[in-house]
Design a protein around this motif. Structure first.
Motif, PDB file in Angstrom:
ATOM      1  N   CYS A  46     -58.527 -32.022 -36.239  1.00  0.00           N
ATOM      2  CA  CYS A  46     -59.302 -31.356 -37.293  1.00  0.00           C
ATOM      3  C   CYS A  46     -60.587 -30.738 -36.757  1.00  0.00           C
ATOM      4  N   ARG A  47     -60.605 -30.376 -35.481  1.00  0.00           N
ATOM      5  CA  ARG A  47     -61.751 -29.676 -34.919  1.00  0.00           C
ATOM      6  C   ARG A  47     -61.807 -28.236 -35.416  1.00  0.00           C
ATOM      7  N   GLU A  48     -62.966 -27.607 -35.191  1.00  0.00           N
ATOM      8  CA  GLU A  48     -63.131 -26.203 -35.550  1.00  0.00           C
ATOM      9  C   GLU A  48     -62.251 -25.341 -34.646  1.00  0.00           C
ATOM     10  N   ARG A  49     -62.115 -24.088 -35.010  1.00  0.00           N
ATOM     11  CA  ARG A  49     -61.378 -23.141 -34.184  1.00  0.00           C
ATOM     12  C   ARG A  49     -61.928 -23.191 -32.757  1.00  0.00           C
TER      13      ARG A  49
ATOM     14  N   GLU B 113     -59.302 -19.496 -30.336  1.00  0.00           N
ATOM     15  CA  GLU B 113     -57.965 -19.942 -30.693  1.00  0.00           C
ATOM     16  C   GLU B 113     -57.380 -19.014 -31.762  1.00  0.00           C
ATOM     17  N   PRO B 114     -56.148 -18.513 -31.578  1.00  0.00           N
ATOM     18  CA  PRO B 114     -55.536 -17.623 -32.579  1.00  0.00           C
ATOM     19  C   PRO B 114     -55.397 -18.316 -33.932  1.00  0.00           C
ATOM     20  N   ARG B 115     -55.481 -17.532 -34.983  1.00  0.00           N
ATOM     21  CA  ARG B 115     -55.430 -18.073 -36.343  1.00  0.00           C
ATOM     22  C   ARG B 115     -54.144 -18.859 -36.583  1.00  0.00           C
ATOM     23  N   ASP B 116     -53.001 -18.371 -36.100  1.00  0.00           N
ATOM     24  CA  ASP B 116     -51.742 -19.072 -36.351  1.00  0.00           C
ATOM     25  C   ASP B 116     -51.711 -20.439 -35.670  1.00  0.00           C
ATOM     26  N   GLU B 117     -52.423 -20.567 -34.555  1.00  0.00           N
ATOM     27  CA  GLU B 117     -52.493 -21.860 -33.878  1.00  0.00           C
ATOM     28  C   GLU B 117     -53.408 -22.824 -34.633  1.00  0.00           C
ATOM     29  N   VAL B 118     -54.458 -22.290 -35.247  1.00  0.00           N
ATOM     30  CA  VAL B 118     -55.325 -23.122 -36.077  1.00  0.00           C
ATOM     31  C   VAL B 118     -54.526 -23.676 -37.255  1.00  0.00           C
TER      32      VAL B 118
ATOM     33  N   VAL C  59     -64.051 -22.844 -40.778  1.00  0.00           N
ATOM     34  CA  VAL C  59     -62.833 -22.082 -40.503  1.00  0.00           C
ATOM     35  C   VAL C  59     -61.605 -22.967 -40.646  1.00  0.00           C
ATOM     36  N   PHE C  60     -61.654 -24.156 -40.051  1.00  0.00           N
ATOM     37  CA  PHE C  60     -60.497 -25.054 -40.110  1.00  0.00           C
ATOM     38  C   PHE C  60     -60.143 -25.390 -41.552  1.00  0.00           C
ATOM     39  N   LEU C  61     -61.132 -25.783 -42.348  1.00  0.00           N
ATOM     40  CA  LEU C  61     -60.873 -26.167 -43.731  1.00  0.00           C
ATOM     41  C   LEU C  61     -60.375 -24.993 -44.569  1.00  0.00           C
ATOM     42  N   GLN C  62     -60.969 -23.824 -44.355  1.00  0.00           N
ATOM     43  CA  GLN C  62     -60.566 -22.656 -45.125  1.00  0.00           C
ATOM     44  C   GLN C  62     -59.127 -22.273 -44.814  1.00  0.00           C
ATOM     45  N   GLU C  63     -58.779 -22.217 -43.528  1.00  0.00           N
ATOM     46  CA  GLU C  63     -57.412 -21.848 -43.143  1.00  0.00           C
ATOM     47  C   GLU C  63     -56.410 -22.890 -43.632  1.00  0.00           C
TER      48      GLU C  63
ATOM     49  N   SER D 158     -61.967 -19.345 -50.753  1.00  0.00           N
ATOM     50  CA  SER D 158     -63.245 -18.882 -50.220  1.00  0.00           C
ATOM     51  C   SER D 158     -63.750 -19.802 -49.118  1.00  0.00           C
ATOM     52  N   ARG D 159     -64.750 -19.344 -48.374  1.00  0.00           N
ATOM     53  CA  ARG D 159     -65.336 -20.138 -47.304  1.00  0.00           C
ATOM     54  C   ARG D 159     -66.109 -21.320 -47.889  1.00  0.00           C
ATOM     55  N   PHE D 160     -65.935 -22.477 -47.297  1.00  0.00           N
ATOM     56  CA  PHE D 160     -66.675 -23.660 -47.724  1.00  0.00           C
ATOM     57  C   PHE D 160     -68.160 -23.466 -47.434  1.00  0.00           C
ATOM     58  N   LYS D 161     -68.996 -23.907 -48.363  1.00  0.00           N
ATOM     59  CA  LYS D 161     -70.430 -23.943 -48.103  1.00  0.00           C
ATOM     60  C   LYS D 161     -70.738 -25.196 -47.287  1.00  0.00           C
ATOM     61  N   ASN D 162     -71.882 -25.201 -46.613  1.00  0.00           N
ATOM     62  CA  ASN D 162     -72.273 -26.383 -45.855  1.00  0.00           C
ATOM     63  C   ASN D 162     -72.395 -27.594 -46.768  1.00  0.00           C
ATOM     64  N   CYS D 163     -71.739 -28.683 -46.388  1.00  0.00           N
ATOM     65  CA  CYS D 163     -71.767 -29.966 -47.102  1.00  0.00           C
ATOM     66  C   CYS D 163     -71.052 -29.911 -48.453  1.00  0.00           C
ATOM     67  N   GLU D 164     -70.262 -28.896 -48.679  1.00  0.00           N
ATOM     68  CA  GLU D 164     -69.483 -28.798 -49.916  1.00  0.00           C
ATOM     69  C   GLU D 164     -68.260 -29.699 -49.829  1.00  0.00           C
ATOM     70  N   ILE D 165     -67.891 -30.283 -50.965  1.00  0.00           N
ATOM     71  CA  ILE D 165     -66.690 -31.109 -51.060  1.00  0.00           C
ATOM     72  C   ILE D 165     -65.705 -30.437 -52.014  1.00  0.00           C
ATOM     73  N   ARG D 166     -64.471 -30.257 -51.548  1.00  0.00           N
ATOM     74  CA  ARG D 166     -63.388 -29.785 -52.407  1.00  0.00           C
ATOM     75  C   ARG D 166     -62.263 -30.804 -52.339  1.00  0.00           C
ATOM     76  N   SER D 167     -61.626 -31.037 -53.483  1.00  0.00           N
ATOM     77  CA  SER D 167     -60.625 -32.102 -53.565  1.00  0.00           C
ATOM     78  C   SER D 167     -59.278 -31.552 -53.994  1.00  0.00           C
ATOM     79  N   MET D 168     -58.219 -32.199 -53.507  1.00  0.00           N
ATOM     80  CA  MET D 168     -56.881 -31.748 -53.855  1.00  0.00           C
ATOM     81  C   MET D 168     -55.896 -32.901 -53.780  1.00  0.00           C
ATOM     82  N   ILE D 169     -54.831 -32.768 -54.558  1.00  0.00           N
ATOM     83  CA  ILE D 169     -53.725 -33.720 -54.521  1.00  0.00           C
ATOM     84  C   ILE D 169     -52.668 -33.156 -53.580  1.00  0.00           C
ATOM     85  N   ILE D 170     -52.152 -34.003 -52.697  1.00  0.00           N
ATOM     86  CA  ILE D 170     -51.036 -33.604 -51.846  1.00  0.00           C
ATOM     87  C   ILE D 170     -49.891 -34.564 -52.087  1.00  0.00           C
TER      88      ILE D 170
END
Length: 301
Positions: free
Chosen positions: A126-129, A170-175, A201-205, A228-240
């Protein structure tokens, strides 16, 4: 008091993931002006800025007040200073700051009364690009262990950073591929409610890929926010769901209402309440039509 996650996340079929972008780093101040400065060694493994620490304190207060702190069973973080600082700052109440000489100062939030702090583990998936930008290059694991003794680094195989390269990004498809590989690893964890502290970038992709392939249900988000791009320290939640993450998704798992809104701390309690009224299980409610909570449920933000 909120019910334990195991009671309202549909047995073993669903998890609740809280995605957290790191707070503002010193490199973010420069990258807002130009991307060139972040290639400088000055921003190697950038730490949080003073504003970043303010964001951490504000978010820590919020997750304590809304009950999220008590429910998180596990925190997973990228192995970079700014994500580690954000993770321990929000979920352990510790501010770990190193000066230019390497001397570390740790400040603890004495107002934090919760003793059962969730474990924090590091995963390189889960590192950045990767590549080019010095701010995305990590230090040795030994250095991190000395600064963050409460964090589990056992999943990291290499002492030094062998993933980052100075040549190209790192190419987007590899991310995206790395992100989906991470999601499959995450599903192997026993925990039901998990926080992921990572990068913009990682979270958005990752979120765009999950939404486009109908593999998640975002909560508390309207319109284009999930993409959209995450803001700094923003939390978004989802069910998987198990079926979607493991590649077993079928047409019956299509998400009918991707802009479903819900208040995280109450959404699944409402599922419990409504299932009791209708004399059906939470599992049946969650999986009855599309593998996720029915879009007709009224869960107001």
């Amino acid at each position: 008091m909120a019910a334990p996650p195991s009671l309202y996340l549909g047995g073993s079929r669903h998890k609740l993931l809280h995605m957290v972008r790191h707070a503002q780093g010193v490199h973010n101040l420069e990258s807002d002006k130009s991307r060139d400065p972040v290639t400088s060694s000055k921003f190697f493994d950038a730490q949080l800025s003073s504003l970043g620490w303010e964001q951490v304190r504000d978010q820590r207060k919020t997750v304590c007040e809304n009950g999220l702190f008590q429910r998180i069973e596990l925190v997973i973080t990228s192995p970079l200073s700014r994500t580690l600082q954000t993770a321990v700052g929000i979920f352990h109440g510790e501010e770990v700051i190193a000066d230019e000489s390497g001397k570390v100062d740790v400040k603890k939030d004495e107002t934090l009364t919760f003793n059962n702090r969730p474990p924090i583990i590091v995963n390189e998936r889960c590192r950045e690009r990767l590549g080019k930008y010095e701010c995305d290059k990590r230090q040795s694991i030994s250095q991190y262990r000395s600064r963050f003794p409460a964090v589990d680094f056992s999943l990291i195989e290499d002492e030094d950073d062998i993933l980052w390269t100075a040549d190209e990004r790192e190419p987007r498809d590899e991310v995206i591929a790395r992100g989906m590989d991470f999601m499959k690893w995450l599903w192997g964890r026993k925990e039901k409610e998990i926080a992921l502290v990572s990068h913009g970038v990682f979270l958005q992709e990752l979120m765009i890929e999950l939404i486009n392939s109908k593999k998640c249900l975002p909560l508390n988000m309207e319109g284009d926010i999930p993409r959209s791009r995450f803001k700094n320290c923003e939390i978004r939640s989802m069910i998987i769901s198990y079926d979607s993450v493991m590649g077993l998704v079928s047409d019956s798992f299509a998400i009918n209402n991707i802009n479903h809104c819900g208040r995280i701390q109450y959404g699944f309690e409402l599922l419990q309440r409504d299932s009791a009224k209708e004399n059906v299980s939470v599992e049946d409610q969650v999986t009855s039509t599309n593998g996720f909570p029915d879009s007709t449920l009224t869960v107001r933000s």
